[in-house]
Design an enzyme around this catalytic site. Structure first.
Site, PDB file in Angstrom:
ATOM      1  CB  ALA A  76      -7.460  11.647   6.500  1.00 28.63           C
ATOM      2  CE  LYS A 122     -17.920  -2.869   5.475  1.00 30.61           C
ATOM      3  NZ  LYS A 122     -16.830  -1.915   5.689  1.00 30.61           N
ATOM      4  CD  GLU A 172      -2.835   1.097   2.394  1.00 27.42           C
ATOM      5  OE1 GLU A 172      -3.597   0.124   2.463  1.00 27.42           O
ATOM      6  OE2 GLU A 172      -2.837   2.032   3.208  1.00 27.42           O
TER       7      GLU A 172
HETATM    8  P1  FAD Z   1     -17.941   1.477   7.402  1.00 25.05           P
HETATM    9  O1  FAD Z   1     -18.050   0.098   6.896  1.00 25.05           O
HETATM   10  O2  FAD Z   1     -18.879   2.485   6.800  1.00 25.05           O
HETATM   11  O3  FAD Z   1     -18.166   1.440   8.994  1.00 25.05           O
HETATM   12  C1  FAD Z   1     -17.875   2.559   9.818  1.00 25.05           C
HETATM   13  C2  FAD Z   1     -18.630   2.433  11.139  1.00 25.05           C
HETATM   14  O4  FAD Z   1     -20.040   2.594  10.890  1.00 25.05           O
HETATM   15  C3  FAD Z   1     -18.476   1.076  11.822  1.00 25.05           C
HETATM   16  O5  FAD Z   1     -18.510   1.293  13.212  1.00 25.05           O
HETATM   17  C4  FAD Z   1     -19.720   0.312  11.377  1.00 25.05           C
HETATM   18  O6  FAD Z   1     -20.090  -0.712  12.283  1.00 25.05           O
HETATM   19  C5  FAD Z   1     -20.757   1.425  11.305  1.00 25.05           C
HETATM   20  N1  FAD Z   1     -21.765   1.138  10.278  1.00 25.05           N
HETATM   21  C6  FAD Z   1     -21.530   0.801   8.997  1.00 25.05           C
HETATM   22  N2  FAD Z   1     -22.684   0.649   8.315  1.00 25.05           N
HETATM   23  C7  FAD Z   1     -23.680   0.897   9.201  1.00 25.05           C
HETATM   24  C8  FAD Z   1     -25.106   0.932   9.106  1.00 25.05           C
HETATM   25  N3  FAD Z   1     -25.741   0.662   7.974  1.00 25.05           N
HETATM   26  N4  FAD Z   1     -25.806   1.235  10.218  1.00 25.05           N
HETATM   27  C9  FAD Z   1     -25.171   1.523  11.371  1.00 25.05           C
HETATM   28  N5  FAD Z   1     -23.822   1.517  11.521  1.00 25.05           N
HETATM   29  C10 FAD Z   1     -23.100   1.208  10.451  1.00 25.05           C
HETATM   30  N6  FAD Z   1      -9.175   5.883   5.344  1.00 25.05           N
HETATM   31  C11 FAD Z   1      -9.042   6.871   4.433  1.00 25.05           C
HETATM   32  O7  FAD Z   1      -9.423   8.028   4.696  1.00 25.05           O
HETATM   33  N7  FAD Z   1      -8.472   6.601   3.188  1.00 25.05           N
HETATM   34  C12 FAD Z   1      -8.056   5.355   2.822  1.00 25.05           C
HETATM   35  O8  FAD Z   1      -7.577   5.159   1.713  1.00 25.05           O
HETATM   36  C13 FAD Z   1      -8.201   4.299   3.780  1.00 25.05           C
HETATM   37  N8  FAD Z   1      -7.831   3.033   3.480  1.00 25.05           N
HETATM   38  C14 FAD Z   1      -8.036   2.025   4.378  1.00 25.05           C
HETATM   39  C15 FAD Z   1      -7.715   0.709   4.031  1.00 25.05           C
HETATM   40  C16 FAD Z   1      -7.916  -0.341   4.916  1.00 25.05           C
HETATM   41  C17 FAD Z   1      -7.574  -1.748   4.505  1.00 25.05           C
HETATM   42  C18 FAD Z   1      -8.471  -0.075   6.215  1.00 25.05           C
HETATM   43  C19 FAD Z   1      -8.690  -1.199   7.183  1.00 25.05           C
HETATM   44  C20 FAD Z   1      -8.790   1.233   6.572  1.00 25.05           C
HETATM   45  C21 FAD Z   1      -8.581   2.293   5.674  1.00 25.05           C
HETATM   46  N9  FAD Z   1      -8.930   3.609   5.993  1.00 25.05           N
HETATM   47  C22 FAD Z   1      -8.771   4.612   5.063  1.00 25.05           C
HETATM   48  C23 FAD Z   1      -9.494   3.946   7.312  1.00 25.05           C
HETATM   49  C24 FAD Z   1     -11.050   3.914   7.266  1.00 25.05           C
HETATM   50  O9  FAD Z   1     -11.535   4.997   6.525  1.00 25.05           O
HETATM   51  C25 FAD Z   1     -11.589   3.985   8.687  1.00 25.05           C
HETATM   52  O10 FAD Z   1     -11.224   2.865   9.412  1.00 25.05           O
HETATM   53  C26 FAD Z   1     -13.098   4.263   8.780  1.00 25.05           C
HETATM   54  O11 FAD Z   1     -13.340   4.758  10.093  1.00 25.05           O
HETATM   55  C27 FAD Z   1     -13.973   3.042   8.573  1.00 25.05           C
HETATM   56  O12 FAD Z   1     -14.076   2.665   7.287  1.00 25.05           O
HETATM   57  P2  FAD Z   1     -15.043   1.429   6.872  1.00 25.05           P
HETATM   58  O13 FAD Z   1     -14.975   1.293   5.421  1.00 25.05           O
HETATM   59  O14 FAD Z   1     -14.810   0.250   7.711  1.00 25.05           O
HETATM   60  O15 FAD Z   1     -16.488   2.080   7.287  1.00 25.05           O
END
Ligand code: FAD
Length: 294
Positions: A44, A164, A10
């Site tokens: 971010a 998802k 990455e």
């Molecule tokens: P989501 O899946 O949307 O979940 C976020 C939160 O909301 C969780 O607590 C979940 O339980 C809750 N939630 C989700 N859907 C619902 C629903 N329908 N109802 C109620 N609650 C819900 N950040 C960046 O800014 N840029 C990047 O390029 C980036 N790359 C990453 C790559 C990896 C492999 C990882 C692990 C993280 C990365 N991150 C990045 C960080 C990421 O943006 C954060 O961890 C973010 O807080 C969560 O992203 P997510 O896709 O898991 O969110």
């Protein structure tokens, strides 16, 4: 040497010419390990939309490298994000790491509230749903072995991961972790819930242990006492210690049957390159096609 282990790297998109040159130098040193793909983050706060796109475009000119962009819900409208995805497809990009994204400089907690952009997406799942309607993208999602900081419990995380997958995600990459046992426990739990997609462990080589605590705390990645003590009582250079710790972590994951490793390189070749080289010497990954690291 025959091995079916796949590694990926990455990178974040470079900000200026110097960082740009550094990235290509890093890539040239790491590509000799035959990465399955390289992923490019989306900064971010949605701060790197154009830079991520431009970096991906440059990678597409190198046929030996498969670039995968990260796409987040942050700082943009649904239509604009969909346009970007359609453009990626036209460039030949078939896989996307789909992530919600985080606002800049925010400490995530159970109480932190993600601010949705006007006409934007709230959750990664909403973006996945739309992307799958646009084209048949391979969707890779974030996975949190030690729980996402905003989730009230691991059950919520698992429900979210299931959601998802039902919408089309077919692979996960984990948040970085240092305690393999916690990762194995998590894998056991999700397997019992019939979640079968490949989960790729995310490996973060430790660049500076003193600065790690804050980052690890914000990401819910626990640091085992054993590791803290190693840095406290270190007899070798921090670089060597970090390489040894990550090499052991990878060896253990490989021995426990994990066939993919994703390295958070932070655009540096030294630590990740040395770890991959160590794994090569132990015949755990394919021999590099160049003698640079040997
Ligand atoms: P989501 O899946 O949307 O979940 C976020 C939160 O909301 C969780 O607590 C979940 O339980 C809750 N939630 C989700 N859907 C619902 C629903 N329908 N109802 C109620 N609650 C819900 N950040 C960046 O800014 N840029 C990047 O390029 C980036 N790359 C990453 C790559 C990896 C492999 C990882 C692990 C993280 C990365 N991150 C990045 C960080 C990421 O943006 C954060 O961890 C973010 O807080 C969560 O992203 P997510 O896709 O898991 O969110």
């Amino acid at each position: 040497m025959k091995t079916d282990l796949k590694i990926s790297f990455e990178f974040f998109p470079p900000k200026n010419l110097k960082m740009h040159q550094d990235l290509w130098e890093t890539l040239n040193k790491l590509k000799i390990f035959y990465p399955d793909f390289v992923s490019i983050t989306y900064g971010a706060g949605g701060s790197t939309r154009k830079r991520t796109h431009d970096t991906i475009k440059k990678f597409t000119y190198r046929p030996s490298i498969r670039p995968i962009p990260h796409l987040t819900c942050i700082g943009d409208t649904r239509n604009s994000i969909k346009k970007l995805a359609t453009n990626y497809w036209k460039m030949g990009i078939k896989s996307i790491v789909v992530i919600r994204g985080d606002s800049e400089n925010i400490k995530l907690t159970k109480k932190s509230k993600f601010v949705t952009y006007p006409n934007g997406y709230k959750y990664a799942s909403e973006l996945i749903s739309d992307l799958r309607k646009i084209r048949d993208f391979e969707i890779i999602v974030g996975v949190f072995p030690e729980q996402h900081p905003e989730s009230k419990d691991i059950k919520e995380d698992i429900e979210n991961l299931k959601r998802k997958i039902d919408l089309g995600a077919s692979k996960g990459i984990t948040q970085f972790f240092f305690d393999n046992n916690k990762f194995y426990e998590f894998i056991n739990i999700i397997e019992k819930k019939n979640i079968k997609i490949p989960i790729i462990p995310g490996i973060l080589p430790i660049i500076n242990f003193n600065k790690l605590n804050k980052l690890a705390e914000n990401c819910n990645a626990s640091i085992p006492k054993k590791i803290t003590n190693l840095y406290k009582n270190k007899r070798e250079y921090e670089y060597e210690l970090s390489v040894n710790i990550a090499t052991k972590q990878c060896e253990d994951l490989i021995k426990n049957g994990f066939k993919n490793l994703h390295f958070y390189t932070l655009n540096r070749s030294d630590l990740t390159g040395k770890i991959c080289s160590n794994l090569t010497k132990k015949k755990l990954i394919k021999k590099p096609y160049d003698a640079f690291w040997t």
